[in-house]
Design an enzyme around this catalytic site. Structure first.
Site, PDB file in Angstrom:
ATOM      1  N   THR A 260    -103.588 -30.002  55.308  1.00 41.36           N
ATOM      2  CA  THR A 260    -104.167 -30.997  54.389  1.00 41.36           C
ATOM      3  C   THR A 260    -105.038 -30.384  53.292  1.00 41.36           C
ATOM      4  O   THR A 260    -105.011 -30.857  52.149  1.00 41.36           O
ATOM      5  CB  THR A 260    -104.956 -32.064  55.176  1.00 41.36           C
ATOM      6  OG1 THR A 260    -104.051 -32.746  56.063  1.00 41.36           O
ATOM      7  CG2 THR A 260    -105.587 -33.094  54.255  1.00 41.36           C
TER       8      THR A 260
ATOM      9  N   LYS B  54    -104.166 -35.709  58.011  1.00 40.77           N
ATOM     10  CA  LYS B  54    -104.814 -35.178  59.209  1.00 40.77           C
ATOM     11  C   LYS B  54    -104.040 -33.987  59.765  1.00 40.77           C
ATOM     12  O   LYS B  54    -103.772 -33.885  60.963  1.00 40.77           O
ATOM     13  CB  LYS B  54    -104.948 -36.282  60.270  1.00 40.77           C
ATOM     14  CG  LYS B  54    -105.840 -37.441  59.841  1.00 40.77           C
ATOM     15  CD  LYS B  54    -106.026 -38.451  60.944  1.00 40.77           C
ATOM     16  CE  LYS B  54    -106.909 -39.613  60.505  1.00 40.77           C
ATOM     17  NZ  LYS B  54    -108.280 -39.176  60.173  1.00 40.77           N
ATOM     18  N   CYS B  55    -103.685 -33.088  58.869  1.00 43.47           N
ATOM     19  CA  CYS B  55    -102.843 -31.934  59.199  1.00 43.47           C
ATOM     20  C   CYS B  55    -103.616 -30.642  58.912  1.00 43.47           C
ATOM     21  O   CYS B  55    -104.530 -30.630  58.090  1.00 43.47           O
ATOM     22  CB  CYS B  55    -101.569 -32.001  58.349  1.00 43.47           C
ATOM     23  SG  CYS B  55    -100.461 -30.591  58.507  1.00 43.47           S
ATOM     24  N   GLY B  56    -103.223 -29.580  59.583  1.00 40.89           N
ATOM     25  CA  GLY B  56    -103.832 -28.285  59.298  1.00 40.89           C
ATOM     26  C   GLY B  56    -103.603 -27.828  57.867  1.00 40.89           C
ATOM     27  O   GLY B  56    -104.361 -27.006  57.334  1.00 40.89           O
TER      28      GLY B  56
END
Length: 205
Positions: free
Chosen positions: A58, A54-56
């Site tokens: 990803t 759930k990361c920028g």
């Protein structure tokens, strides 16, 4: 006296980690929580990545899978270590993470048990990796890189001197003899990562 002994023990462990010649004596836990030594990958070029779902960053999973498909048969292995230390962006069990990564990005490279990469409970693998390759700096021409640089500088103006892992999708490149030869921060261009892989595989790019 006990404090002095404890400090000496920590120093000895740290020196031992730095003095180690390669990663092959280090053990990690695979996706089934089974302990394996990295010598199982001896002779392979390794790209070790701490990941989050759930990361920028990803979407880099897609680029990593493409890299894997291109060079797997030529000697590359990508080792994926989910980590929830940065913004709690890797929630859920490994099974849930694996289902998301295979379903969304079709990954086929191995995912290992969730770990910590900084602090008292950090994986010995990451203690070693950070000792071999310090922080390389964010790409400040990248919007996220500029944001992260500003964020970390506000907390510590000298943060760049600290070798700790700064964020998800930091990548370490290891040659076929187990030596850690490069580090790519999450803002690094994947073309540079690919060029590093090709150089170790002795392929023209």
């Amino acid at each position: 006296m006990k404090k002095v002994f404890g400090l000496l023990l920590l120093v000895m462990v740290a020196v031992s980690a730095v003095a180690q010649k390669n990663v092959y004596k280090i053990s990690v836990k695979d996706g089934n929580n089974k302990e394996i030594k990295l010598k199982a990958y001896k002779g392979k070029v390794l790209l070790v990545v701490n990941t989050a779902t759930k990361c920028g960053f990803t979407p880099q999973y897609e680029e990593l899978q493409k890299l894997y498909e291109t060079y797997k048969d030529k000697g590359l292995e990508i080792l994926d270590f989910p980590c929830n230390q940065f913004g709690e962006q890797a929630p859920g069990s490994l099974q849930e993470i694996h289902a998301f990564c295979t379903g969304t990005y079709g990954i086929t490279f191995p995912q290992f048990a969730k770990i910590e990469v900084n602090g008292k409970k950090e994986s010995p693998l990451y203690t070693y990796l950070k000792a071999q390759q310090p922080f390389k700096g964010f790409d400040k021409n990248n919007k996220i890189g500029a944001y992260l640089d500003e964020k970390f500088k506000a907390q510590d103006p000298n943060y760049e001197k600290d070798p700790s892992i700064k964020w998800n999708f930091t990548k370490f490149l290891i040659d076929s003899q187990g030596h850690v030869v490069d580090r790519f921060e999450p803002t690094a261009d994947m073309k540079d990562v690919e060029a590093g892989v090709c150089a170790l595989l002795k392929l023209k790019k």
